[in-house]
Write a protein that holds these residues in place. Sequence first.
Motif, PDB file in Angstrom:
ATOM      1  N   HIS A   1       3.756   1.553  -1.257  1.00 39.59           N
ATOM      2  CA  HIS A   1       4.297   1.754  -2.600  1.00 39.59           C
ATOM      3  C   HIS A   1       3.227   2.246  -3.565  1.00 39.59           C
ATOM      4  N   ILE A   2       2.000   1.723  -3.422  1.00 36.66           N
ATOM      5  CA  ILE A   2       0.920   2.193  -4.295  1.00 36.66           C
ATOM      6  C   ILE A   2       0.730   3.686  -4.083  1.00 36.66           C
TER       7      ILE A   2
ATOM      8  N   GLU B   1       3.541   5.592  -5.698  1.00 34.71           N
ATOM      9  CA  GLU B   1       3.567   5.524  -7.153  1.00 34.71           C
ATOM     10  C   GLU B   1       2.439   6.351  -7.766  1.00 34.71           C
TER      11      GLU B   1
ATOM     12  N   MET C   1       0.834  -1.205   0.000  1.00 32.04           N
ATOM     13  CA  MET C   1       0.000   0.000   0.000  1.00 32.04           C
ATOM     14  C   MET C   1       0.862   1.245   0.000  1.00 32.04           C
TER      15      MET C   1
END
Lengths: 215, 477
Positions: free
Chosen positions: A197-198, A201, A195
Amino acid sequence: MASFVDLVFILVVVIDLFLLASSRLGAAIRTVAIQGALLAALPLLLVGEGHHLGHALLLAGGALAIKGAFIPWLMFRAIREASIRREMEPIVGFVPSMVLGGVGVALAFAFSSRLPLPSAGAHAFLVPTALSTVWAGLLLVVTRKKAVSQVLGFLVLENGVYVFGLLLSDVMPVMVEAGVLLDLFAAVFVMGIVMFHINREFSSLDTEKLSALKD
Amino acid sequence: MLFVIVAPLALAVVALAIPSNRRRPVALLAGALVHAAGIAVLFGAPPPARAGAWLAFDPLAKVALLTTTALFVAAAVYAQGYLARRDDRDNRIFVGGLLFLLSAMTTVALSQHLGLSWVAIEATTLASAPLIYFNHNARSLEATWKYLLICSLGIALALLGTFFLALSGAGPGGPRSLLLEDLLAAGPSLSRPWVRAAFVFLLVGYGTKMGLAPLHSWKPDAYGEAPGLLGALLAGGLTNFAFLAIVRVFQVTRAAGDEAFARDALVGLGLLSIGLAAVFVVGQRDFKRMLAYSSVEHMGILALGVGLGGAAAGGAFFHSMNNGLTKGVLFLTAGNIHRAFGAKTTDEVRGAARRLPVSGPLFLAGFLAITGSPPFSPFFSEFAILNGAFGEGRFVVGGLFLALLAVIFVGMATTVLAVVQGDPGDAPPVPNSGDSWLTAAPPFALMALVLLLGLFLPEGLRDLFGAAARLVGGRWE
């Protein structure tokens, strides 16, 4: 004492329905934490002559620490960093998903009255509560778009499985139960990292954005 | 036996501790070789079967571990070349995760306790999810998220199924155990409704992990975005262990007297997987996603083989080995092609045989093998399954199977030929991406193995497949 156990089971089911209808993520996380804490009390309440008190204490302590405290803390951190408050547009609306959840509860009660329980001492609400919580968790994962909501759904699903596992606490070796808590912890931990990283990004925790891959 | 579980785990810790990005892959190779040596010792001097043991080296474990250890050694050699070229990326998690995955997979194979099997399968999910994110871009992140979420759901349902199974034997006089031998010995005294419910949940749960349709939706994304090296180990290795777990549950269901229902479920899901793969393989432009659908197809074939029983069951175990090795060839060469062109769709990739004189033709050969062309070994195992279907009098199932295989052959051929043939022409060359010894020799060796198994199947392996098939009421012909 018996009525108190009934109350806990009923509260757990009510929480399932509340989660299906709730759009505010903060409240949802808090509610999942309450559900976790209630479930942590269950092994102590259900302790019978066949069970070991020490074992029940260990299970309750572990569940309280992980389900009631650590994971909610992790989730709060996630929504704070992503600064999101609400699940805006679920795939299935809040009212329909609550109706589906209610149907699930009814079916769970109908089914469990037909399934033979090999060990007679089990509480009558245990199996239906477990099955309806599993169903509510599945619904949450499938119908929500925010990563946080999906993880919460997974937690509810795991809670249902945990309730069912209580039926077996005198049959199953301790190792497997420890494995349950550990895996729940590890899975959510890894999901938490993803999460993060999401969020970095896409600057959002909306899994709608994760739609580049399809056929 | 504990050695083959602990050794890769210890090397995973060593790999996490090694500071140098360039030296770290050596730990992977060491892990692969030590594991292979350990398996060889186990085959040479089989440990005596002890009653009540949680670990045992049974025929199912032998088939799965033999395939995986060969595949892992090839992948570890390949990794030396691949990771040297990917020095831009920190490979600490990747190398450590692969070794951890090897340890967890070995545990699944050896475990005789269904609770332990569940923990080990969950561990394989957690070990492999971060590896899919190796490329650290938006697409691989999406694939990782889907993989993690869908597989975690599956694994949660499998846990519920495991509980059901424990409950089925919890009555007075029941085994009160999740050890395979206790459950098999209890047989019909297990509570039938709970066993059936357990089979359904475990089939759905582990079927998600195995990638049977309609629970396969993570597969094209994960295999499409993961490095070819990881794709090889997931499609050729990990799926076989989920299959093995399903076979163990099937053993119990069969002993409990619910065999017909379980067989129908396996045949149904198997045919559905093959059919769905046929739909999505046709016109698939992304060759890595095409391989993922091919994996869905072959998982379907495995389920079909065990579901049909008889000679098809022996064929299914043979096929699990053939599919594992051939998927190794395909994913490793697909990884090479992907890297050499910087693209993985037929819009941009053509003439792979010219740019990669080893990987290109190997990719083609791997395609011929996986679609069941003689003289490669998958032909013989698919033939055995077909033969078994007709032998059991299931003519409709056999006919459908054959027709779908033909559709898949044509569908895959279109994509593969477009990739391999022609002239790379204006496709911009990527520096430092040609075939090297380290990246071309491993798929070549695996391909040779697939050919060899097709031409000559050693007596020992026949006996092994026969022994595995007998566990599920089948035989080897």
